[in-house]
Design a protein around this motif. Structure first.
Motif, mmCIF file in Angstrom:
data_model
loop_
_atom_site.group_PDB
_atom_site.id
_atom_site.type_symbol
_atom_site.label_atom_id
_atom_site.label_comp_id
_atom_site.label_asym_id
_atom_site.label_seq_id
_atom_site.Cartn_x
_atom_site.Cartn_y
_atom_site.Cartn_z
ATOM 1 N N MET A 110 8.915 4.520 1.257
ATOM 2 C CA MET A 110 8.432 5.097 2.513
ATOM 3 C C MET A 110 7.208 4.373 3.036
ATOM 4 S SD MET A 110 9.030 9.200 2.555
ATOM 5 C CE MET A 110 8.619 9.172 4.297
ATOM 6 N N ALA A 111 6.407 3.832 2.123
ATOM 7 C CA ALA A 111 5.215 3.101 2.534
ATOM 8 C C ALA A 111 5.519 1.639 2.870
ATOM 9 C CB ALA A 111 4.162 3.168 1.440
ATOM 10 N N GLY A 112 6.765 1.206 2.604
ATOM 11 C CA GLY A 112 7.112 -0.190 2.842
ATOM 12 C C GLY A 112 6.439 -1.132 1.874
ATOM 13 N N VAL A 113 6.222 -0.656 0.645
ATOM 14 C CA VAL A 113 5.508 -1.440 -0.367
ATOM 15 C C VAL A 113 6.452 -1.733 -1.524
ATOM 16 C CG1 VAL A 113 3.607 -1.392 -2.030
ATOM 17 C CG2 VAL A 113 3.301 -0.370 0.235
ATOM 18 N N PRO A 114 6.628 -2.990 -1.924
ATOM 19 C CA PRO A 114 7.471 -3.288 -3.090
ATOM 20 C C PRO A 114 6.915 -2.602 -4.339
ATOM 21 C CG PRO A 114 6.922 -5.289 -1.873
ATOM 22 C CD PRO A 114 6.057 -4.209 -1.319
ATOM 23 N N MET A 115 7.804 -2.266 -5.271
ATOM 24 C CA MET A 115 7.350 -1.667 -6.526
ATOM 25 C C MET A 115 6.419 -2.631 -7.257
ATOM 26 S SD MET A 115 8.370 1.460 -7.252
ATOM 27 C CE MET A 115 8.251 1.537 -9.032
ATOM 28 N N TRP A 116 5.271 -2.108 -7.700
ATOM 29 C CA TRP A 116 4.307 -2.916 -8.415
ATOM 30 C C TRP A 116 4.683 -3.034 -9.894
ATOM 31 C CZ3 TRP A 116 0.286 0.903 -6.142
ATOM 32 C CH2 TRP A 116 0.068 0.593 -4.786
ATOM 33 N N THR A 117 4.301 -4.130 -10.498
ATOM 34 C CA THR A 117 4.420 -4.249 -11.947
ATOM 35 C C THR A 117 3.398 -3.303 -12.588
ATOM 36 O OG1 THR A 117 2.746 -5.987 -12.131
ATOM 37 C CG2 THR A 117 5.032 -6.681 -11.702
ATOM 38 N N PRO A 118 3.607 -2.922 -13.843
ATOM 39 C CA PRO A 118 2.620 -2.060 -14.508
ATOM 40 C C PRO A 118 1.211 -2.650 -14.485
ATOM 41 C CG PRO A 118 4.645 -2.088 -15.764
ATOM 42 C CD PRO A 118 4.821 -3.097 -14.673
ATOM 43 N N ARG A 119 1.085 -3.954 -14.673
ATOM 44 C CA ARG A 119 -0.243 -4.562 -14.659
ATOM 45 C C ARG A 119 -0.880 -4.478 -13.280
ATOM 46 N NH1 ARG A 119 -3.768 -7.499 -17.366
ATOM 47 N NH2 ARG A 119 -2.474 -7.355 -19.237
ATOM 48 N N GLU A 120 -0.116 -4.806 -12.237
ATOM 49 C CA GLU A 120 -0.681 -4.705 -10.882
ATOM 50 C C GLU A 120 -1.045 -3.266 -10.554
ATOM 51 O OE1 GLU A 120 0.361 -5.537 -6.153
ATOM 52 O OE2 GLU A 120 1.683 -6.360 -7.716
ATOM 53 N N ARG A 121 -0.214 -2.323 -10.991
ATOM 54 C CA ARG A 121 -0.493 -0.906 -10.725
ATOM 55 C C ARG A 121 -1.852 -0.508 -11.308
ATOM 56 N NH1 ARG A 121 2.816 2.701 -9.076
ATOM 57 N NH2 ARG A 121 4.593 1.357 -9.544
ATOM 58 N N THR A 122 -2.108 -0.928 -12.537
ATOM 59 C CA THR A 122 -3.383 -0.570 -13.164
ATOM 60 C C THR A 122 -4.544 -1.334 -12.549
ATOM 61 O OG1 THR A 122 -2.174 -0.178 -15.227
ATOM 62 C CG2 THR A 122 -4.553 -0.269 -15.364
ATOM 63 N N ASP A 123 -4.322 -2.596 -12.189
ATOM 64 C CA ASP A 123 -5.381 -3.356 -11.520
ATOM 65 C C ASP A 123 -5.758 -2.703 -10.189
ATOM 66 O OD1 ASP A 123 -5.440 -5.203 -13.573
ATOM 67 O OD2 ASP A 123 -4.210 -6.699 -12.529
ATOM 68 N N ARG A 124 -4.746 -2.276 -9.447
ATOM 69 C CA ARG A 124 -5.010 -1.602 -8.179
ATOM 70 C C ARG A 124 -5.762 -0.281 -8.404
ATOM 71 N NH1 ARG A 124 -2.440 -2.926 -3.411
ATOM 72 N NH2 ARG A 124 -1.050 -4.723 -3.472
#
Length: 275
Positions: A110-124
């Motif tokens: 819905m946000a038009g955002v590709p699924m993040w990798t676990p590492r990117e998710r935590t970095d964000r």
């Protein structure tokens, strides 16, 4: 032990009803989530989380109100920090502020955002939480981070008080974000069974103790998924006792369905006995 009630209302009448129930029953906090649609069934209506909290803030008098959790998939930290200050203003300083990294594919779609990798998710999550913490403390200097750069930020008017910041986390790197910035930690079973989650909770509380190095924070259990708080009055008491031994000092339960109301009524009639 503190107790919170979480409601994802389909309309304002439902939101107002449960706010009245929670305040009258003596719950400590009233929570809602932050999803643009129901993660499993798009036909189930879901209101916008920050808007619901603002409505609760304006129409309740005692109970704390909060997001559990604000979803960084479709929020920018400068916007969310401004919303948090506004919700705290409207509530007169009764706003509690949970943040999570967002796991549902539907949130990303819905946000038009590709699924993040676990590492990117935590970095964000780490950068996002650090920004919100800094902005709510009054530091509005420009930021040039990897994911959320901004300039010319403003936090005027300020919150009545800096809202308690609660971070949802399970993995080691996310728990480090909790230790660095948060006033509270929230976790829930996800796909795990209650026994599996209990064992994981023991390990996570121990890891958090090491990271906090003596600093005390709120430890919040979201009692849904594999955990059913409304199975029986005895089961509720056992749930509280079991997870209090691990280190949790706050349990958030979901609003009961029609067939669970009898147990809910029995529990809330004796809520202070479980504290």
């Amino acid at each position: 032990m503190r107790f919170g009630l979480k409601v994802n209302p389909a309309g304002w009448d439902e939101a107002a009803h449960w706010a009245g129930v929670a305040e009258a029953a003596g719950f400590d906090c009233l929570w809602t989530g932050d999803n643009l649609r129901h993660p499993r069934d798009p036909e189930i209506p879901v209101l916008d989380g920050p808007t619901v909290v603002t409505g609760w803030a304006a129409t309740t008098s005692r109970i704390r109100v909060g997001l559990l959790v604000a979803n960084l998939v479709f929020r920018h930290p400068t916007v969310l920090a401004k919303q948090a200050a506004t919700m705290d203003q409207v509530s007169g300083g009764r706003f509690d502020f949970g943040i999570g990294s967002g796991l549902w594919p539907s949130d990303h779609s819905m946000a038009g955002v590709p699924m993040w990798t676990p590492r990117e998710r935590t970095d964000r999550l780490a950068e996002f939480v650090a920004i919100v913490d800094r902005l709510l403390s009054g530091d509005v200097t420009d930021h040039s981070g990897a994911y959320y750069p901004y300039s010319l930020a403003s936090m005027s008017p300020e919150a009545v008080r800096q809202p308690p910041l609660i971070v949802a986390a399970n993995g080691p790197r996310a728990l480090a974000v909790v230790a660095a910035h948060a006033d509270g930690w929230a976790t829930f079973p996800g796909a795990a069974s209650e026994d599996e989650f209990y064992e994981e909770s023991v390990r996570r509380n121990q890891s958090l103790d090491e990271l906090l190095d003596g600093r005390a924070i709120r430890r919040i259990l979201l009692a849904y998924g594999a955990i059913n708080p409304w199975e029986s009055q005895h089961g509720f008491a056992a749930l509280v006792n079991r997870f209090a031994r691990v280190g949790f000092d706050e349990i958030v339960v979901y609003a009961p369905k029609a067939h669970e109301l009898q147990v809910f009524d029995q529990v809330v009639a004796r809520l202070d006995d479980y504290r």
